[in-house]
Design a protein around this motif. Structure first.
Motif, PDB file in Angstrom:
ATOM      1  N   MET A 105     -12.459  28.999  22.739  1.00 44.28           N
ATOM      2  CA  MET A 105     -11.343  29.920  22.582  1.00 44.28           C
ATOM      3  C   MET A 105     -11.564  30.980  21.477  1.00 44.28           C
ATOM      4  O   MET A 105     -11.895  30.608  20.463  1.00 44.28           O
ATOM      5  N   THR A 106     -11.286  32.305  21.956  1.00 45.93           N
ATOM      6  CA  THR A 106     -11.517  33.288  20.780  1.00 45.93           C
ATOM      7  C   THR A 106      -9.898  33.583  20.352  1.00 45.93           C
ATOM      8  O   THR A 106      -9.124  33.589  21.173  1.00 45.93           O
ATOM      9  N   PHE A 107      -9.650  33.655  19.180  1.00 46.43           N
ATOM     10  CA  PHE A 107      -8.512  33.780  18.423  1.00 46.43           C
ATOM     11  C   PHE A 107      -8.453  34.619  17.072  1.00 46.43           C
ATOM     12  O   PHE A 107      -9.729  34.770  16.459  1.00 46.43           O
ATOM     13  N   PRO A 108      -7.356  35.388  16.673  1.00 49.29           N
ATOM     14  CA  PRO A 108      -7.228  36.241  15.547  1.00 49.29           C
ATOM     15  C   PRO A 108      -7.299  35.239  14.371  1.00 49.29           C
ATOM     16  O   PRO A 108      -6.548  34.343  14.339  1.00 49.29           O
ATOM     17  N   VAL A 109      -7.970  35.574  13.070  1.00 48.02           N
ATOM     18  CA  VAL A 109      -7.728  35.328  11.718  1.00 48.02           C
ATOM     19  C   VAL A 109      -7.544  36.349  11.041  1.00 48.02           C
ATOM     20  O   VAL A 109      -8.279  36.975  10.792  1.00 48.02           O
ATOM     21  N   ASN A 110      -6.268  36.694  10.610  1.00 48.42           N
ATOM     22  CA  ASN A 110      -5.973  38.009  10.252  1.00 48.42           C
ATOM     23  C   ASN A 110      -6.503  39.166  10.844  1.00 48.42           C
ATOM     24  O   ASN A 110      -6.245  39.211  12.201  1.00 48.42           O
ATOM     25  N   GLU A 111      -7.196  40.123  10.417  1.00 46.80           N
ATOM     26  CA  GLU A 111      -7.829  41.141  10.931  1.00 46.80           C
ATOM     27  C   GLU A 111      -9.027  41.007  11.755  1.00 46.80           C
ATOM     28  O   GLU A 111      -9.598  41.703  12.549  1.00 46.80           O
ATOM     29  N   ALA A 112      -9.598  39.579  11.650  1.00 43.99           N
ATOM     30  CA  ALA A 112     -10.941  39.317  12.270  1.00 43.99           C
ATOM     31  C   ALA A 112     -10.517  38.398  13.452  1.00 43.99           C
ATOM     32  O   ALA A 112      -9.465  37.948  13.634  1.00 43.99           O
ATOM     33  N   HIS A 113     -11.496  38.247  14.163  1.00 50.05           N
ATOM     34  CA  HIS A 113     -11.504  37.109  15.356  1.00 50.05           C
ATOM     35  C   HIS A 113     -12.757  36.293  15.399  1.00 50.05           C
ATOM     36  O   HIS A 113     -13.646  36.712  14.991  1.00 50.05           O
ATOM     37  N   VAL A 114     -12.520  34.893  15.829  1.00 51.30           N
ATOM     38  CA  VAL A 114     -13.739  33.975  15.863  1.00 51.30           C
ATOM     39  C   VAL A 114     -13.394  33.307  17.141  1.00 51.30           C
ATOM     40  O   VAL A 114     -12.612  33.368  17.666  1.00 51.30           O
ATOM     41  N   SER A 115     -14.321  32.391  17.318  1.00 50.15           N
ATOM     42  CA  SER A 115     -14.301  31.541  18.715  1.00 50.15           C
ATOM     43  C   SER A 115     -14.368  30.069  18.190  1.00 50.15           C
ATOM     44  O   SER A 115     -15.311  29.777  17.380  1.00 50.15           O
ATOM     45  N   ILE A 131     -19.195  32.782  11.151  1.00 51.07           N
ATOM     46  CA  ILE A 131     -19.087  32.858   9.704  1.00 51.07           C
ATOM     47  C   ILE A 131     -20.400  33.145   9.094  1.00 51.07           C
ATOM     48  O   ILE A 131     -21.310  32.728   9.238  1.00 51.07           O
ATOM     49  N   ASP A 132     -20.215  34.254   8.371  1.00 52.80           N
ATOM     50  CA  ASP A 132     -21.188  34.925   7.580  1.00 52.80           C
ATOM     51  C   ASP A 132     -22.354  35.279   8.573  1.00 52.80           C
ATOM     52  O   ASP A 132     -23.731  35.016   7.989  1.00 52.80           O
ATOM     53  N   ASP A 133     -21.940  35.686   9.748  1.00 50.25           N
ATOM     54  CA  ASP A 133     -22.966  36.169  10.809  1.00 50.25           C
ATOM     55  C   ASP A 133     -23.856  34.924  11.309  1.00 50.25           C
ATOM     56  O   ASP A 133     -24.831  35.186  11.908  1.00 50.25           O
ATOM     57  N   MET A 134     -23.330  33.730  10.986  1.00 49.59           N
ATOM     58  CA  MET A 134     -23.983  32.515  11.487  1.00 49.59           C
ATOM     59  C   MET A 134     -23.266  31.852  12.607  1.00 49.59           C
ATOM     60  O   MET A 134     -21.973  31.805  12.427  1.00 49.59           O
ATOM     61  N   GLU A 138     -25.290  27.041  13.819  1.00 48.38           N
ATOM     62  CA  GLU A 138     -25.970  27.383  12.473  1.00 48.38           C
ATOM     63  C   GLU A 138     -25.146  27.162  11.151  1.00 48.38           C
ATOM     64  O   GLU A 138     -25.703  26.869   9.888  1.00 48.38           O
ATOM     65  N   ASN A 139     -23.821  27.288  11.212  1.00 53.40           N
ATOM     66  CA  ASN A 139     -23.169  27.202  10.071  1.00 53.40           C
ATOM     67  C   ASN A 139     -22.356  25.787   9.836  1.00 53.40           C
ATOM     68  O   ASN A 139     -22.928  24.852  10.731  1.00 53.40           O
ATOM     69  N   ASN A 140     -21.772  25.560   8.632  1.00 56.84           N
ATOM     70  CA  ASN A 140     -21.428  24.080   8.459  1.00 56.84           C
ATOM     71  C   ASN A 140     -20.137  23.904   9.108  1.00 56.84           C
ATOM     72  O   ASN A 140     -19.776  22.453   8.810  1.00 56.84           O
ATOM     73  N   VAL A 176     -12.809  24.041   7.304  1.00 52.42           N
ATOM     74  CA  VAL A 176     -13.622  24.859   6.664  1.00 52.42           C
ATOM     75  C   VAL A 176     -12.860  25.848   5.669  1.00 52.42           C
ATOM     76  O   VAL A 176     -11.819  26.463   6.249  1.00 52.42           O
ATOM     77  N   SER A 177     -13.272  26.196   4.818  1.00 49.09           N
ATOM     78  CA  SER A 177     -12.586  27.256   3.826  1.00 49.09           C
ATOM     79  C   SER A 177     -13.189  28.461   4.227  1.00 49.09           C
ATOM     80  O   SER A 177     -14.392  28.495   4.509  1.00 49.09           O
ATOM     81  N   THR A 178     -12.210  29.642   4.535  1.00 51.28           N
ATOM     82  CA  THR A 178     -12.764  30.825   4.716  1.00 51.28           C
ATOM     83  C   THR A 178     -12.627  31.842   3.522  1.00 51.28           C
ATOM     84  O   THR A 178     -13.167  33.178   3.784  1.00 51.28           O
ATOM     85  N   LYS A 179     -12.309  31.504   2.461  1.00 44.38           N
ATOM     86  CA  LYS A 179     -12.243  32.384   1.328  1.00 44.38           C
ATOM     87  C   LYS A 179     -13.555  32.968   1.115  1.00 44.38           C
ATOM     88  O   LYS A 179     -14.388  32.019   0.760  1.00 44.38           O
ATOM     89  N   GLY A 180     -13.728  34.146   0.895  1.00 44.21           N
ATOM     90  CA  GLY A 180     -14.869  34.865   0.618  1.00 44.21           C
ATOM     91  C   GLY A 180     -16.043  34.953   1.397  1.00 44.21           C
ATOM     92  O   GLY A 180     -17.019  35.138   1.446  1.00 44.21           O
TER      93      GLY A 180
END
Length: 215
Positions: A105-115, A131-134, A138-140, A176-180
């Motif tokens: 599923m692809t969905f919005p997170v504020n002005e961004a989108h993730v899957s 997340i961070d281009d990973m 690859e990410n946590n 996961v924290s998305t802050k920063g």
């Protein structure tokens, strides 16, 4: 004194009328069932090259196998006044055939989108891309699960100010924290599923009971 009372009473009446007009209108919508009749026509094939066919019938989306990917997109996220933050998504997904992702599923997170990837990289990977281009592998947020074909799998995602959470079959997989952190989509065909949609990879999949709620 009577004139002062009259003037005060008139002013109070206008203040009361202003409060009623600005605070007592129709209640703000808090839930959307995106496969209900009112939204069925808003779903479109994503337009991925060599994608399989997409059908919607009896409140279910069917994604037929593509070469290799098939996607479907819900376009009017903004015009339907759906939230981009502080909301939850619930849906059920089934893989009928194949052994790769089927309920991504692809969905919005504020002005961004993730899957949220479900069953990727050979059939078992779960995680958020990107997340961070990973990517999810690859990410946590990386996790693994066995997804039996021809079985409905229940998914819930919560999008909060600084946090993403996802459960599959009532088990917490993503917390996961998305802050920063930089959020975004894996470059390529999945971008065609934004702002909201589903995709499958060399599989046949079904999606049903898609519900969005404000948190």
């Amino acid at each position: 004194m009577n004139q002062s009372i009259t003037r005060f009473g008139g002013r109070a009446a206008w203040l009361c009328l202003f409060f009623v007009l600005t605070h007592c209108g129709p209640p703000r919508r808090s839930e959307w069932k995106l496969l209900a009749d009112e939204f069925t026509a808003s779903w479109k094939a994503a337009g991925i090259a060599e994608e399989g066919s997409v059908s919607i019938k009896d409140g279910e989306i069917t994604l037929h196998p593509g070469q290799p990917m098939t996607g479907v997109r819900f376009d009017p996220w903004k015009s339907a006044d759906l939230p981009r933050m502080r909301y939850s998504i619930e849906y059920e997904a089934m893989r009928l055939e194949g052994n790769d992702f089927f309920g991504t599923m692809t969905f919005p997170v504020n002005e961004a989108h993730v899957s949220l990837v479900i069953g990727g990289w050979g059939g078992t990977l779960v995680g958020i891309s990107s997340i961070d281009d990973m990517d999810a592998n690859e990410n946590n947020t990386h996790g693994n699960a066995y997804f039996e074909n021809n079985r409905w799998h229940k998914v819930r995602v919560e999008v909060r100010e600084d946090e993403l959470r996802a459960w599959i079959n009532d088990k917490l997989f993503v917390n996961v924290s998305t802050k920063g952190h930089k959020l975004g989509l894996r470059p390529g065909d999945i971008e065609k599923c934004a702002p909201f949609g589903f995709a499958s990879f060399a599989t046949q999949a079904r999606i049903r009971s898609v519900v969005i709620r404000r948190l």
